[in-house]
Scaffold this motif. Structure first.
Motif, PDB file in Angstrom:
ATOM      1  N   HIS A 180       0.817  -1.219   0.000  1.00 31.49           N
ATOM      2  CA  HIS A 180       0.000   0.000   0.000  1.00 31.49           C
ATOM      3  C   HIS A 180       0.852   1.271   0.000  1.00 31.49           C
ATOM      4  CE1 HIS A 180       1.004  -0.468   4.250  1.00 31.49           C
ATOM      5  NE2 HIS A 180       0.689   0.791   4.403  1.00 31.49           N
ATOM      6  N   GLU A 181       2.015   1.234   0.645  1.00 26.84           N
ATOM      7  CA  GLU A 181       2.873   2.419   0.694  1.00 26.84           C
ATOM      8  C   GLU A 181       3.353   2.821  -0.694  1.00 26.84           C
ATOM      9  OE1 GLU A 181       6.036   2.009   3.542  1.00 26.84           O
ATOM     10  OE2 GLU A 181       4.671   1.194   5.053  1.00 26.84           O
ATOM     11  N   TYR A 182       3.738   1.830  -1.489  1.00 29.90           N
ATOM     12  CA  TYR A 182       4.214   2.110  -2.840  1.00 29.90           C
ATOM     13  C   TYR A 182       3.089   2.657  -3.709  1.00 29.90           C
ATOM     14  CZ  TYR A 182       8.107  -0.605  -1.131  1.00 29.90           C
ATOM     15  OH  TYR A 182       9.153  -1.058  -0.367  1.00 29.90           O
ATOM     16  N   ILE A 183       1.930   2.082  -3.576  1.00 30.70           N
ATOM     17  CA  ILE A 183       0.774   2.548  -4.348  1.00 30.70           C
ATOM     18  C   ILE A 183       0.431   3.984  -3.957  1.00 30.70           C
ATOM     19  CG2 ILE A 183      -1.695   2.199  -4.790  1.00 30.70           C
ATOM     20  CD1 ILE A 183       0.039   0.025  -6.026  1.00 30.70           C
ATOM     21  N   ASN A 184       0.285   4.245  -2.672  1.00 38.98           N
ATOM     22  CA  ASN A 184      -0.135   5.564  -2.195  1.00 38.98           C
ATOM     23  C   ASN A 184       0.797   6.671  -2.673  1.00 38.98           C
ATOM     24  OD1 ASN A 184      -2.229   4.312  -0.846  1.00 38.98           O
ATOM     25  ND2 ASN A 184      -1.187   4.297   1.119  1.00 38.98           N
ATOM     26  N   HIS A 185       2.088   6.470  -2.520  1.00 40.98           N
ATOM     27  CA  HIS A 185       3.049   7.510  -2.906  1.00 40.98           C
ATOM     28  C   HIS A 185       3.015   7.787  -4.404  1.00 40.98           C
ATOM     29  CE1 HIS A 185       5.476   6.549   0.961  1.00 40.98           C
ATOM     30  NE2 HIS A 185       4.560   7.463   1.183  1.00 40.98           N
ATOM     31  N   GLN A 186       2.961   6.731  -5.189  1.00 41.46           N
ATOM     32  CA  GLN A 186       2.966   6.908  -6.637  1.00 41.46           C
ATOM     33  C   GLN A 186       1.672   7.543  -7.150  1.00 41.46           C
ATOM     34  OE1 GLN A 186       5.716   6.627  -8.488  1.00 41.46           O
ATOM     35  NE2 GLN A 186       6.629   6.235  -6.496  1.00 41.46           N
ATOM     36  N   VAL A 187       0.561   7.159  -6.580  1.00 44.45           N
ATOM     37  CA  VAL A 187      -0.714   7.746  -6.991  1.00 44.45           C
ATOM     38  C   VAL A 187      -0.733   9.239  -6.666  1.00 44.45           C
ATOM     39  CG1 VAL A 187      -3.216   7.775  -6.594  1.00 44.45           C
ATOM     40  CG2 VAL A 187      -2.014   5.601  -6.882  1.00 44.45           C
ATOM     41  N   ALA A 188      -0.349   9.583  -5.459  1.00 43.62           N
ATOM     42  CA  ALA A 188      -0.339  10.997  -5.061  1.00 43.62           C
ATOM     43  C   ALA A 188       0.599  11.813  -5.951  1.00 43.62           C
ATOM     44  CB  ALA A 188       0.058  11.129  -3.593  1.00 43.62           C
ATOM     45  N   ALA A 189       1.786  11.293  -6.187  1.00 45.71           N
ATOM     46  CA  ALA A 189       2.759  12.017  -7.018  1.00 45.71           C
ATOM     47  C   ALA A 189       2.257  12.150  -8.455  1.00 45.71           C
ATOM     48  CB  ALA A 189       4.108  11.299  -6.979  1.00 45.71           C
ATOM     49  N   GLY A 190       1.676  11.085  -8.987  1.00 50.49           N
ATOM     50  CA  GLY A 190       1.181  11.129 -10.361  1.00 50.49           C
ATOM     51  C   GLY A 190       0.049  12.118 -10.544  1.00 50.49           C
ATOM     52  N   LEU A 191      -0.858  12.163  -9.591  1.00 49.30           N
ATOM     53  CA  LEU A 191      -1.975  13.105  -9.696  1.00 49.30           C
ATOM     54  C   LEU A 191      -1.500  14.543  -9.558  1.00 49.30           C
ATOM     55  CD1 LEU A 191      -4.736  11.158  -7.734  1.00 49.30           C
ATOM     56  CD2 LEU A 191      -4.379  11.292 -10.217  1.00 49.30           C
ATOM     57  N   GLN A 192      -0.581  14.778  -8.640  1.00 48.41           N
ATOM     58  CA  GLN A 192      -0.040  16.125  -8.489  1.00 48.41           C
ATOM     59  C   GLN A 192       0.700  16.561  -9.751  1.00 48.41           C
ATOM     60  OE1 GLN A 192       3.278  16.772  -5.781  1.00 48.41           O
ATOM     61  NE2 GLN A 192       2.336  18.704  -5.127  1.00 48.41           N
ATOM     62  N   GLN A 193       1.477  15.664 -10.324  1.00 47.99           N
ATOM     63  CA  GLN A 193       2.215  15.973 -11.546  1.00 47.99           C
ATOM     64  C   GLN A 193       1.262  16.350 -12.679  1.00 47.99           C
ATOM     65  OE1 GLN A 193       4.821  12.829 -12.830  1.00 47.99           O
ATOM     66  NE2 GLN A 193       5.166  13.772 -14.814  1.00 47.99           N
ATOM     67  N   THR A 194       0.172  15.628 -12.803  1.00 48.60           N
ATOM     68  CA  THR A 194      -0.808  15.933 -13.843  1.00 48.60           C
ATOM     69  C   THR A 194      -1.382  17.330 -13.653  1.00 48.60           C
ATOM     70  OG1 THR A 194      -1.370  13.637 -14.258  1.00 48.60           O
ATOM     71  CG2 THR A 194      -3.057  15.261 -14.798  1.00 48.60           C
ATOM     72  N   ALA A 195      -1.744  17.663 -12.437  1.00 51.33           N
ATOM     73  CA  ALA A 195      -2.296  18.999 -12.176  1.00 51.33           C
ATOM     74  C   ALA A 195      -1.277  20.090 -12.513  1.00 51.33           C
ATOM     75  CB  ALA A 195      -2.731  19.109 -10.718  1.00 51.33           C
ATOM     76  N   LEU A 196      -0.051  19.896 -12.092  1.00 51.91           N
ATOM     77  CA  LEU A 196       0.975  20.916 -12.334  1.00 51.91           C
ATOM     78  C   LEU A 196       1.312  21.054 -13.812  1.00 51.91           C
ATOM     79  CD1 LEU A 196       3.316  20.179  -9.295  1.00 51.91           C
ATOM     80  CD2 LEU A 196       1.741  22.116  -9.580  1.00 51.91           C
ATOM     81  N   GLU A 197       1.347  19.946 -14.527  1.00 51.96           N
ATOM     82  CA  GLU A 197       1.700  19.993 -15.951  1.00 51.96           C
ATOM     83  C   GLU A 197       0.579  20.531 -16.822  1.00 51.96           C
ATOM     84  OE1 GLU A 197       2.992  16.072 -17.040  1.00 51.96           O
ATOM     85  OE2 GLU A 197       4.940  16.305 -16.031  1.00 51.96           O
ATOM     86  N   THR A 198      -0.663  20.273 -16.456  1.00 52.05           N
ATOM     87  CA  THR A 198      -1.786  20.675 -17.308  1.00 52.05           C
ATOM     88  C   THR A 198      -2.461  21.962 -16.857  1.00 52.05           C
ATOM     89  OG1 THR A 198      -3.419  19.400 -16.047  1.00 52.05           O
ATOM     90  CG2 THR A 198      -2.289  18.264 -17.885  1.00 52.05           C
TER      91      THR A 198
END
Length: 158
Positions: A89-107
């Motif tokens: 769960h730790e690996y999933i949580n960190h990657q999901v949060a980072a990926g969603l934040q990256q999408t918001a910042l890039e778009t």
């Protein structure tokens, strides 16, 4: 002093809600809260698009596609990652949060994080409409407010 705040009203906005099918007992409650909140704040049903992803790990790629499409004012992501007997769960949580934040910042499109990260199913259910509220509601309110604060900043030339 100049202050900018977003209100909680929608107009001609188009919102996408990406919801994980994994832990559906929880995520369907998050979705119900998100849709009800969007409606209560002025978003018509034909302005809400629901997209189902297999699990929380897939939320970032789906959110990215929706945000890049230019069709949506905001993307709300809903999921539930519940701790098991391993640290998966730790690996999933960190990657999901980072990926969603990256999408918001890039778009520049607000991407709301409505992903539960709980130790048990009971905790998740409490946060999906139980005694601890509904994270789907909170994520939708955050998306609406962020859209409007960004509009206020743009109107001020910022």
């Amino acid at each position: 002093m100049q202050t900018f705040e977003g209100n909680l009203l929608t107009g001609d906005d188009q919102f996408a809600i990406v919801v994980s099918r994994f832990n559906e007992l929880v995520t369907e409650r998050l979705l119900a809260g998100a849709v009800d909140t969007a409606r209560r704040h002025g978003l018509a049903d034909d302005r809400i698009t629901v997209v189902r992803a297999p699990g929380s790990f897939e939320l970032p790629i789906v959110a990215q596609r929706l945000a890049q499409s230019g069709k949506f004012t905001a993307v709300i992501c809903l999921g539930a990652v519940i701790q098991g007997e391993t640290t998966h769960h730790e690996y999933i949580n960190h990657q999901v949060a980072a990926g969603l934040q990256q999408t918001a910042l890039e778009t520049g499109v607000p991407v709301a994080f409505g992903v539960l990260t709980c130790q048990s199913m009971d905790q998740a259910l409490d946060r999906a409409g139980g005694k601890a509220g509904n994270k789907g509601v909170e994520a939708t309110l955050a998306a609406i407010e962020t859209v409007n604060v960004l509009r206020a900043l743009a109107a001020a030339g910022i």
